[in-house]
Motif scaffolding. Sequence first.
Motif, PDB file in Angstrom:
ATOM      1  N   THR A   1       8.013  -4.332  -1.563  1.00 38.00           N
ATOM      2  CA  THR A   1       6.995  -4.285  -2.613  1.00 38.00           C
ATOM      3  C   THR A   1       7.389  -3.211  -3.615  1.00 38.00           C
ATOM      4  N   VAL A   2       7.446  -3.581  -4.855  1.00 37.18           N
ATOM      5  CA  VAL A   2       7.771  -2.615  -5.901  1.00 37.18           C
ATOM      6  C   VAL A   2       6.482  -2.288  -6.644  1.00 37.18           C
ATOM      7  N   THR A   3       6.105  -1.025  -6.618  1.00 37.80           N
ATOM      8  CA  THR A   3       4.900  -0.578  -7.316  1.00 37.80           C
ATOM      9  C   THR A   3       5.280  -0.179  -8.735  1.00 37.80           C
TER      10      THR A   3
ATOM     11  N   ILE B   1      -0.899   1.232  -3.982  1.00 38.73           N
ATOM     12  CA  ILE B   1       0.237   2.076  -4.353  1.00 38.73           C
ATOM     13  C   ILE B   1       0.901   2.629  -3.104  1.00 38.73           C
ATOM     14  N   LEU B   2       0.102   3.070  -2.152  1.00 39.25           N
ATOM     15  CA  LEU B   2       0.660   3.571  -0.891  1.00 39.25           C
ATOM     16  C   LEU B   2       1.460   2.493  -0.173  1.00 39.25           C
ATOM     17  N   ASP B   3       0.929   1.282  -0.142  1.00 32.88           N
ATOM     18  CA  ASP B   3       1.651   0.169   0.482  1.00 32.88           C
ATOM     19  C   ASP B   3       2.981  -0.058  -0.226  1.00 32.88           C
TER      20      ASP B   3
ATOM     21  N   PRO C   1      12.563   7.804  -4.849  1.00 35.20           N
ATOM     22  CA  PRO C   1      12.538   6.910  -3.686  1.00 35.20           C
ATOM     23  C   PRO C   1      13.171   7.589  -2.467  1.00 35.20           C
ATOM     24  N   GLY C   2      12.528   7.409  -1.350  1.00 32.81           N
ATOM     25  CA  GLY C   2      13.036   8.000  -0.115  1.00 32.81           C
ATOM     26  C   GLY C   2      12.571   9.419   0.137  1.00 32.81           C
TER      27      GLY C   2
ATOM     28  N   THR D   1      -0.227   3.237 -11.665  1.00 35.79           N
ATOM     29  CA  THR D   1      -0.742   4.606 -11.596  1.00 35.79           C
ATOM     30  C   THR D   1      -1.521   4.968 -12.856  1.00 35.79           C
ATOM     31  N   VAL D   2      -1.142   4.374 -13.983  1.00 38.93           N
ATOM     32  CA  VAL D   2      -1.867   4.629 -15.232  1.00 38.93           C
ATOM     33  C   VAL D   2      -3.266   4.018 -15.152  1.00 38.93           C
TER      34      VAL D   2
END
Length: 155
Positions: free
Chosen positions: A117-119, A108-110, A38-39, A124-125
Amino acid sequence: MTKLLLSLHVIAAIVAIGPVTVAASMFPPSARQALAEPGSERAVSTVRLLHRICRVYAGLGIAVPVFGLATAGAMGVMGDPWLITSIALTVIAAIVLVVLVLPRQEEILDGLGDTATVTSPKATVRLAMFTGIFNLLWAVVTVLMIVRPGSTTGA
């Protein structure tokens, strides 16, 4: 004229579809890395770049069936079963890309850009699965184009 159209068709496939398949395949692991760090602006910018490649080259990819249909018309094979199958698989591949792959990449980008928003890594799978289906469809179409019934190459 047929050789020119066939050459344009093959060049369009290599230049347009190749980058989409590679970038789409690289997107899920890159997104997982960005989620794990993250970050990390570098990881997020990589994911953005891969998505942009997918979007741009998906648009350019319309040239592949256009030149393909022109080639098939010039060769007089429009009604051949291998071509009809290839057309159907190409349509399915386009639907998979436009309906399943690109929107999930955007989600996912959002999620990477929005801290609210937690992806989930599971996203991704699923994306990797849809990308694999897209790539498999194009592989089958490529094989049909090379080993088509009635090929004049004798191979």
